[in-house]
Enzyme design. Structure first.
Site, PDB file in Angstrom:
ATOM      1  N   HIS A  25       3.278   6.116  -5.506  1.00 40.34           N
ATOM      2  CA  HIS A  25       2.779   6.682  -6.801  1.00 40.34           C
ATOM      3  C   HIS A  25       2.164   8.018  -6.813  1.00 40.34           C
ATOM      4  O   HIS A  25       2.179   8.937  -7.554  1.00 40.34           O
ATOM      5  CB  HIS A  25       1.977   5.628  -7.288  1.00 40.34           C
ATOM      6  CG  HIS A  25       1.860   5.336  -8.631  1.00 40.34           C
ATOM      7  ND1 HIS A  25       1.027   4.567  -9.566  1.00 40.34           N
ATOM      8  CD2 HIS A  25       2.539   6.206  -9.766  1.00 40.34           C
ATOM      9  CE1 HIS A  25       1.240   4.775 -10.764  1.00 40.34           C
ATOM     10  NE2 HIS A  25       1.859   5.887 -10.832  1.00 40.34           N
TER      11      HIS A  25
ATOM     12  N   GLU B 236       0.796  -1.111  -0.104  1.00 37.10           N
ATOM     13  CA  GLU B 236      -0.023   0.143  -0.110  1.00 37.10           C
ATOM     14  C   GLU B 236       1.002   1.404  -0.048  1.00 37.10           C
ATOM     15  O   GLU B 236       0.515   2.345  -0.727  1.00 37.10           O
ATOM     16  CB  GLU B 236      -0.985  -0.115   1.327  1.00 37.10           C
ATOM     17  CG  GLU B 236      -2.015  -1.227   0.994  1.00 37.10           C
ATOM     18  CD  GLU B 236      -2.836  -1.143  -0.156  1.00 37.10           C
ATOM     19  OE1 GLU B 236      -3.290  -0.251  -0.753  1.00 37.10           O
ATOM     20  OE2 GLU B 236      -3.138  -2.201  -0.527  1.00 37.10           O
TER      21      GLU B 236
END
Length: 708
Positions: free
Chosen positions: A503, A497
């Site tokens: 990202h 996660e």
């Protein structure tokens, strides 16, 4: 007298109107969504937002967004990037705020009132965006910019954004006939109602089930950590004894260690039959209707199947390509899964068990076999995987790869007191973004783990607007004076996660719509899954895996056991994931809109794929929230985890090949071409820019021990 009465009535009406205006003004002033956020970094003022603020904020947000759209449509000037595409990108700022906050909280810390609001407003939001996507005048302007993009000199991110909006309108049904547009709107409204109900039923199933144990003998085999957590939950719920739930931190240890086979069976069947109990929370008819409506929607859009429609926008391009990959891996996996089943059955027979291996036995005998083969018990690993230490591990990795620094903040508002916040900085001190962590299960939180954007990254007036990111998980809770001690699977989930979080945090796009995780489903898991490769690397383990009591670094002997067992049980692990991927594709490669019986369909799917009876798909249809819990979600996209696994294994090789798993040069290329780039180019082009070639499956197959 009449004049006096008239004056009095006029005064009453005036006073009443004034009072209503005052109340409206007061409501507006008190609603945090209607004022500028003056919190640090302009994060949402979670401490001020109350349940009564959402409805008026949604109403006003929808109204303002419509006004923004009308302004674009009514602009008499020739359509340009600025007055059409950029105007659309910046439209509906209030609505974006409300949607972001509400749906983040409703999934992580929801309640019955929030569920009611979601059921009320999800159809309204869907209708609103349908009207926008199917507005002919608006699309004419978008199409004009798209058709003239070269003449307008649009390049790079501007050209990409134009293309993305154009395709979004086409995908939204703008080219349909008036009659088909109405059909599409009806389908979309029905789908959002059904998927919302599916997710609600699943959440309530999790809340409803409790296994209460009062006899100590029935706890045989369970580790002390599992017993203590169950006792604490029983106390919190004012029950006698021990309470076990379907939350993974409670369920998994029970399946691994509980000696009482009949209780393992009860827990297992409760888990896999969520949404399949022929009661008020049953999801089977909902699934059947969703699958049927998706076929109809795909047909309206000119596709034979929902999978064809969805995957045409992904890296795989076609449902056939996605299915071919999954089926090929399934064929490679089945022999390994069968061999593992034989080995477990031998252990049962050796112990004098007079029964055949069943799915509720797999986890239990796998742990016994792990102990026998490698002298390794997962419970002896947990003390070295204290939650804060594991999180520190991912911080260390982020610093080594990307130079990031993490500063804990205790002054930022949170929606639940268990949330923690961090300011993320570059090595030079520049702000990267704000990070929220929400780690533990609670009754209002849906299962699983996920990353969300509370605010997307973008540029405004030439300055980078920092993203606000959240990781939500369901990890083992602290019990008494024992902190949260993670399993290897939970540690990998934390890294996974946080890969999504990176990202979002490191996104560096001009525009929100192409920033960060706004990429195809079968590409979005690359940044998350690649981080899992470092979790058990000895070099990193020695930096973060420390005994929670003594501070002792994880010993080499234990690291060796972990390394030796890395490919253990891979047949099962891979097969249950692949089975879920095939089940997803089977549902969404239907060509007939006729409703099918959910149980018969799932059984046929499992038989066709050659799934052995001792293994169930990771998700059965009735609790497959990824694909049935939202309109799109991971529907016809669950294969993306495996597609991305091929990418992440190949990408990690770029580090391994240098002899330095923290290689800065490779990390910089990954950051620039993958993490920062978002959806600025096609995913395969971005990957080649990083790796220098297309991905090869060899590293993935070797990691699974399917080839040498």
């Amino acid at each position: 007298m009449k004049k006096i009465l008239l004056v009095i009535m006029t005064l009453v009406v005036t006073m009443s109107a004034c009072k209503k205006q005052e109340e409206a003004a007061k409501t507006t002033a008190e609603n945090p969504f209607f004022v500028e956020w003056t919190t640090p970094f302009e994060v949402p003022p979670f401490d001020l937002i109350k349940i009564e603020h959402y409805r008026p904020a949604f109403d006003e947000g929808l109204k303002q967004h419509q006004q923004d759209i009308d302004a674009i449509i009514n602009n008499a000037e020739e359509p340009t990037f600025e007055n059409t595409i950029l105007a659309l990108e910046n439209a509906g700022l209030l609505l974006t705020k409300v949607i972001s906050v509400f749906f983040n909280i409703s999934s992580a810390d929801g309640n019955d009132e929030m569920q009611a609001i979601e059921e009320e407003y999800s159809p309204k939001i869907t209708k609103h965006f349908d009207e926008m996507n199917m507005n002919e005048k608006l699309f004419a302007k978008v199409k004009s910019v798209y058709d003239n993009r070269e003449k307008l000199g649009l390049q790079g991110e501007e050209a990409r954004l134009v293309e993305k909006y154009y395709k979004s309108f086409v995908r939204g049904g703008t080219n349909l006939s008036p009659e088909d547009k109405e059909k599409m709107k009806e389908i979309n409204t029905e789908l959002v109602n059904l998927t919302t109900q599916f997710a609600k039923n699943l959440l309530n199933e999790n809340r409803r089930f409790r296994l209460v144990i009062t006899e100590e003998s029935e706890l045989a085999g369970l580790p002390e950590s599992s017993r203590a957590a169950a006792a604490e939950l029983a106390k919190a719920e004012e029950k006698t004894g021990y309470v076990f739930t379907l939350d993974k931190p409670s369920w998994i240890p029970f399946m691994q260690f509980a000696d009482k086979r009949e209780l393992r069976e009860k827990m297992y069947k409760a888990y896999i039959n969520r949404g399949n109990n022929n009661d008020d929370l049953d999801n089977k008819k909902i699934i059947q209707k969703i699958a049927s409506l998706r076929v109809k929607k795909a047909n309206l859009m000119g596709h034979k199947t929902w999978a064809d429609f969805v995957i045409s926008y992904n890296m795989a391009k076609t449902a056939k390509n996605a299915n071919d990959l999954i089926q090929n891996i399934a064929k490679a996996t089945v022999p390994f899964a069968k061999a593992e089943a034989v080995e477990l059955q031998k252990m049962i027979d050796k112990e004098g068990g007079n029964f055949k291996l069943e799915p509720w036995d797999w986890w239990y005998y796998t742990e016994k076999l792990r102990k026998e083969k490698y002298n390794l018990n997962e419970e002896e690993i947990r003390p070295y995987f204290e939650l804060n230490n594991v999180r520190q591990g991912v911080f260390i990795l982020s610093e080594k790869l990307f130079g990031l620094k993490f500063e804990k903040r205790d002054d930022l508002p949170v929606y639940n007191s268990e949330c923690e916040t961090f300011e993320v900085k570059e090595a030079n001190g520049d702000l990267v973004g704000i990070m929220y962590f929400d780690f533990f299960p609670r009754s209002g939180k849906r299962g699983g783990a996920w990353m969300n954007n509370i605010r997307e990254q973008y540029y405004q007036d030439g300055k980078r607007v920092a993203p606000v990111i959240i990781n939500v998980c369901n990890f083992t809770r602290p019990v008494g004076d024992v902190p949260s001690l993670l399993s290897i699977d939970e540690a990998e989930t934390l890294f996974h996660e946080f890969g999504h979080a990176l990202h979002g945090l490191l996104a560096n796009s001009k525009y929100k719509s192409i920033a960060g995780t706004n990429v195809p489903r079968d590409f979005v898991e690359l940044p998350s899954q690649i981080l899992e490769n470092w979790v058990l690397e000895p070099e990193l383990l020695k930096m973060y895996a420390k005994h929670y009591k003594t501070g002792e670094v994880i010993p080499d002997e234990l690291i060796k056991k972990i390394q030796d067992s890395k490919t253990f049980n891979q047949g099962f692990i891979t097969m249950e994931l692949i089975a879920a991927s095939i089940l997803d594709l089977d549902w969404h490669m239907l060509t007939d809109a006729k409703e099918v019986d959910a149980i018969e369909f799932e059984n046929a799917s499992k038989k066709k794929m050659g799934l052995i009876k001792e293994i169930e798909p990771r998700y059965s249809s009735w609790y497959f929230n990824h694909i049935f819990g939202s309109d799109f979600g991971y529907s016809a996209g669950y294969y993306g985890y495996t597609w991305s696994a091929v990418l992440d294994a190949d990408a990690f090789q770029a580090f391994a090949e240098t002899g330095d798993i923290f290689n800065k040069e490779v990390a910089t290329k990954f950051r620039k071409n993958i993490l920062e780039a978002g959806d600025s180019k096609d995913a395969d082009e971005l990957y080649r820019a990083f790796r220098g070639s297309d991905p090869k499956p060899d590293a993935f197959l070797k990691r699974k021990n399917f080839i040498k």
